[in-house]
Design a protein around this motif. Structure first.
Motif, short mmCIF file in Angstrom:
data_model
loop_
_atom_site.label_atom_id
_atom_site.label_comp_id
_atom_site.label_asym_id
_atom_site.label_seq_id
_atom_site.Cartn_x
_atom_site.Cartn_y
_atom_site.Cartn_z
N UNK A 45 -34.39 16.45 89.55
CA UNK A 45 -34.33 16.90 91.13
C UNK A 45 -34.30 17.80 91.72
N UNK A 46 -32.96 16.22 91.60
CA UNK A 46 -32.07 16.90 92.77
C UNK A 46 -30.26 17.11 91.79
N UNK A 47 -30.26 16.55 90.49
CA UNK A 47 -28.63 16.92 90.38
C UNK A 47 -28.39 17.40 90.35
N UNK A 48 -26.39 17.60 91.15
CA UNK A 48 -25.82 18.46 91.08
C UNK A 48 -25.22 19.16 89.53
N UNK A 49 -24.88 20.31 89.10
CA UNK A 49 -24.90 20.50 87.63
C UNK A 49 -23.38 20.62 87.68
N UNK A 50 -23.37 19.54 86.25
CA UNK A 50 -22.00 19.18 85.74
C UNK A 50 -21.33 20.77 85.15
N UNK A 51 -19.73 20.28 86.19
CA UNK A 51 -18.45 21.52 86.17
C UNK A 51 -17.93 20.92 85.19
N UNK A 111 -28.58 22.99 80.66
CA UNK A 111 -27.77 21.95 80.22
C UNK A 111 -27.08 21.59 82.25
N UNK A 112 -26.38 23.09 82.17
CA UNK A 112 -25.15 22.51 83.36
C UNK A 112 -26.04 21.92 84.76
N UNK A 113 -27.49 22.05 84.89
CA UNK A 113 -28.30 21.30 85.76
C UNK A 113 -28.98 20.17 84.79
N UNK A 114 -28.07 19.69 84.12
CA UNK A 114 -28.18 18.32 83.45
C UNK A 114 -30.06 18.39 83.33
N UNK A 115 -30.19 19.31 82.85
CA UNK A 115 -31.33 19.50 82.10
C UNK A 115 -31.87 19.38 80.52
N UNK A 116 -33.12 20.27 79.70
CA UNK A 116 -32.82 20.16 79.15
C UNK A 116 -34.39 21.02 78.62
N UNK A 117 -33.40 22.08 77.39
CA UNK A 117 -34.18 23.53 77.12
C UNK A 117 -35.23 22.60 75.19
N UNK A 118 -36.39 22.92 74.94
CA UNK A 118 -36.67 22.20 73.99
C UNK A 118 -38.12 23.43 73.30
N UNK A 119 -38.64 23.43 72.27
CA UNK A 119 -39.47 23.87 71.99
C UNK A 119 -39.88 22.95 71.00
#
Length: 78
Positions: A72-78, A48-56
């Motif tokens: 691809x290139x979004x910076x982490x949310x801090x 999530x910090x890298x603007x991604x998702x984990x699903x299953x």
């Protein structure tokens, strides 16, 4: 846009009764002193910090597939 990464197994799967809780801190189906139930929680937080998702996706007695989707290139949310 890169394709999501998938990690799968052919284990016993995740029971429907606990699917909503597996990303919760300290949730574990293993009863030992070394399993404190933070692995998936920490993994999800990093993704999530890298603007991604984990699903299953999981089927009892057939296995589970975890999907990690990162931009691809979004910076982490801090």
């Amino acid at each position: 846009m890169p394709s999501p990464s998938q990690i799968e197994d052919n284990g016993c799967g995740i029971d429907d009764a606990i699917k909503e809780r597996i990303l919760n801190p300290f949730f574990s189906t293993k009863i030992t002193k070394s399993n404190i139930g933070l692995g998936l929680t920490i993994s999800n937080k990093i993704i999530e910090e890298f603007n991604g998702t984990l699903s299953f996706m999981s089927e009892t007695c057939k296995g589970t597939t975890f999907i990690v989707d990162l931009p691809e290139k979004d910076p982490p949310r801090v």
